[in-house]
Each structure stands twice: as C-alpha cells, then as structure tokens.
Enzyme design. Sequence first.
Site, PDB file in Angstrom:
ATOM      1  CG  ASN A  87      -1.730   1.258   1.348  1.00 52.83           C
ATOM      2  OD1 ASN A  87      -1.760   2.062   0.413  1.00 52.83           O
ATOM      3  ND2 ASN A  87      -2.403   1.434   2.476  1.00 52.83           N
ATOM      4  CD1 TRP A  88       4.030   1.172  -2.409  1.00 49.45           C
ATOM      5  CD2 TRP A  88       3.864   1.844  -4.536  1.00 49.45           C
ATOM      6  NE1 TRP A  88       4.887   0.403  -3.154  1.00 49.45           N
ATOM      7  CE2 TRP A  88       4.806   0.797  -4.466  1.00 49.45           C
ATOM      8  CE3 TRP A  88       3.586   2.429  -5.784  1.00 49.45           C
ATOM      9  CZ2 TRP A  88       5.467   0.323  -5.602  1.00 49.45           C
ATOM     10  CZ3 TRP A  88       4.244   1.957  -6.900  1.00 49.45           C
ATOM     11  CH2 TRP A  88       5.181   0.910  -6.811  1.00 49.45           C
ATOM     12  CE  LYS A  89      -0.162   3.432   4.571  1.00 48.30           C
ATOM     13  NZ  LYS A  89      -0.040   3.568   6.018  1.00 48.30           N
ATOM     14  CG  HIS A 120      -5.737   2.076   5.193  1.00 46.16           C
ATOM     15  ND1 HIS A 120      -5.295   3.070   6.032  1.00 46.16           N
ATOM     16  CD2 HIS A 120      -4.713   1.201   5.062  1.00 46.16           C
ATOM     17  CE1 HIS A 120      -4.045   2.804   6.390  1.00 46.16           C
ATOM     18  NE2 HIS A 120      -3.667   1.680   5.821  1.00 46.16           N
ATOM     19  CD  GLU A 132      -2.876   5.768   6.481  1.00 49.65           C
ATOM     20  OE1 GLU A 132      -2.855   5.736   5.245  1.00 49.65           O
ATOM     21  OE2 GLU A 132      -1.955   5.284   7.185  1.00 49.65           O
ATOM     22  CD  GLU A 169      -3.289  -2.092   7.423  1.00 54.24           C
ATOM     23  OE1 GLU A 169      -2.327  -2.453   6.754  1.00 54.24           O
ATOM     24  OE2 GLU A 169      -3.777  -0.945   7.338  1.00 54.24           O
ATOM     25  N   GLY A 220       2.744   2.826  10.640  1.00 46.78           N
ATOM     26  CA  GLY A 220       3.709   3.901  10.444  1.00 46.78           C
ATOM     27  C   GLY A 220       4.433   4.337  11.701  1.00 46.78           C
ATOM     28  CB  SER A 274       5.473  -1.081  12.102  1.00 48.37           C
ATOM     29  OG  SER A 274       5.075   0.262  12.295  1.00 48.37           O
ATOM     30  N   GLY A 325       2.985  -0.847   4.220  1.00 47.74           N
ATOM     31  CA  GLY A 325       3.141   0.543   3.797  1.00 47.74           C
ATOM     32  C   GLY A 325       4.602   0.851   3.539  1.00 47.74           C
ATOM     33  N   GLY A 326       5.254   1.485   4.512  1.00 47.35           N
ATOM     34  CA  GLY A 326       6.622   2.006   4.353  1.00 47.35           C
ATOM     35  C   GLY A 326       7.602   1.036   3.707  1.00 47.35           C
TER      36      GLY A 326
END
Length: 259
Positions: free
Chosen positions: A9-11, A98, A100, A173, A179, A219, A240-241
């Site tokens: 998930n590159w956001k 998600h 966010e 999640e 993050g 994470s 993500g990251g």
Amino acid sequence: MRKPLVAANWKMNKNLNEVLDFAGEFSRKLPHGSVAKVDIVICPAFTHLAALTANSVLPGGVVVGGQDSHWEEKGAFTGCISPVMLKDLRVRYVIVGHSERRQYFSESSNMLAGKLTATLKAGLIPIFCVGEKLEERQTGRTFKVLEEQMTEALQFVPKELASDSSRFILAYEPVWAIGTGQNATPGQAQEAHKHLRGLLAWLWGAETAGQIRILYGGSVTPDNFAAIMACPDVDGGLVGGASLDAERFVKLIEIAAAR
Ligand code: 13P
C-alpha cells in the site's frame, strides 16, 4: 492450505518516475517462480495504476490494486473513482476501510458496506481493513472494536457475494502499529487474527472462514515479518513504508514464500 498474499500500500507516495524505477528494480530482483508461491499485489496512487498495468512493466502474475473505491458505479461524486473504472484499468484488488480513510475521510461502516458490495459486484477482490486504536487496546476493547467493525460492515454485504473465500481478503491493521515502527507482537497478531477468523465463521460458516486469508499490517519490515508470518492465522502482509523500496518488498515476498 491458504496461499500467502503480500500487498504493497503505497498511500500518497511516489511520482511516475519513481513508480517506473521501482517496477524495473522489482522485476530484476523478484526471484523466478515467486508468484506461484505468493500472491503479490501493488496498490499505487490512482494516477499510477495504468502505468503499472501496462504490458511487461511488472513481472507476470504480479497484480495491481486500488487504495479505495466508491460505492456507486457512476454519478455526481466529484473526485471519486468507481470500481468499474478500476476494472477498466485491469485492477484486481481494492483496499476498503483503511484506517486512514476512516480517520481522515470519516468513512463509516455503512459506507464501507456499500464499498465492499460495489467492489465485489464489479468482480474485484476487496482487502477489508479492521483494527483498534491504541486507547481501545489499552482499555481492553480490542475484540469488541473488531467485532463492531466486522459486523457493522459485513452484515450488509450480500452473503453470496462475499463468502467466496478466494474473492475476499481481510486485513488486521492495529492503528497504533501503522507507520509507528511499533509492530504488533506475533502473539498479539495471532490472537487478533484468530478472533477475526472466529467472526468470519460466525458470519459465513467455518469452512469459508478457514479458507479466507487474513493479512497483518502495521510496521511490517524484513526484520519482523518472519515471526509474524509464522503465526498460524496470519496469511500475509499489507505493507506501507517497507513496500516503497523494491529490495525490501522482495525480501518480504521471499519471507512469505518460505513459510
Ligand atoms: P506501515 O507498513 O507503513 O506501518 O503501513 C501499514 C499500512 O497502513 C498498510 O496499509
């Protein structure tokens, strides 16, 4: 046996050059035969979907997902993208709910039920995200929050659409892990995933629940992923990251493949 799935998930990250650079490096570094062992999904920004689904940009069998989608096929919804539009771009998966989106765009369970239904009707596979906030965990409400998020959204999704175990992915999640560098311990992940599988069994029956893949997100890194993947109810990762770097993403896929 549930086939592992690793999703990036590159956001709201990467410009077009960076997307294409990633694709090139990823294609060179992904070991042959990976897609036979692991389902691999990359969810870039909407504006980069077409670049990634163009022929030969990604290794064969690696597919692309949207990070969100609307609950209607079309209409007066300025700025929105529908599942049918995603389908046009050869998108296969859609992240729904998600944290966010829930937090910054006030997405309610009602909206998420609509999004799940629309996604499934379009023939796309939803990756439905649930997870508790830190304060909810600290006050012992984790299971209750998961129950609410699951039942409030899924009870309105027509059972015949959602209960095909190959067409529905769940992601746990925990919001406090996203993050922050503070991943759930394998024990915390396993406990939550087991509970979620129980909720799926209650909704759609034990057989379906036993086949649905539940991803962990929050994470995830190449350093902690093997221990999380070793949990019996963890079937992959929503990352993500660590997915923004081709080499680290390949490492995560190799860890999932080795399970
Ligand atoms: P991080 O891996 O950066 O914690 O993000 C997790 C996530 O939100 C994936 O959807």
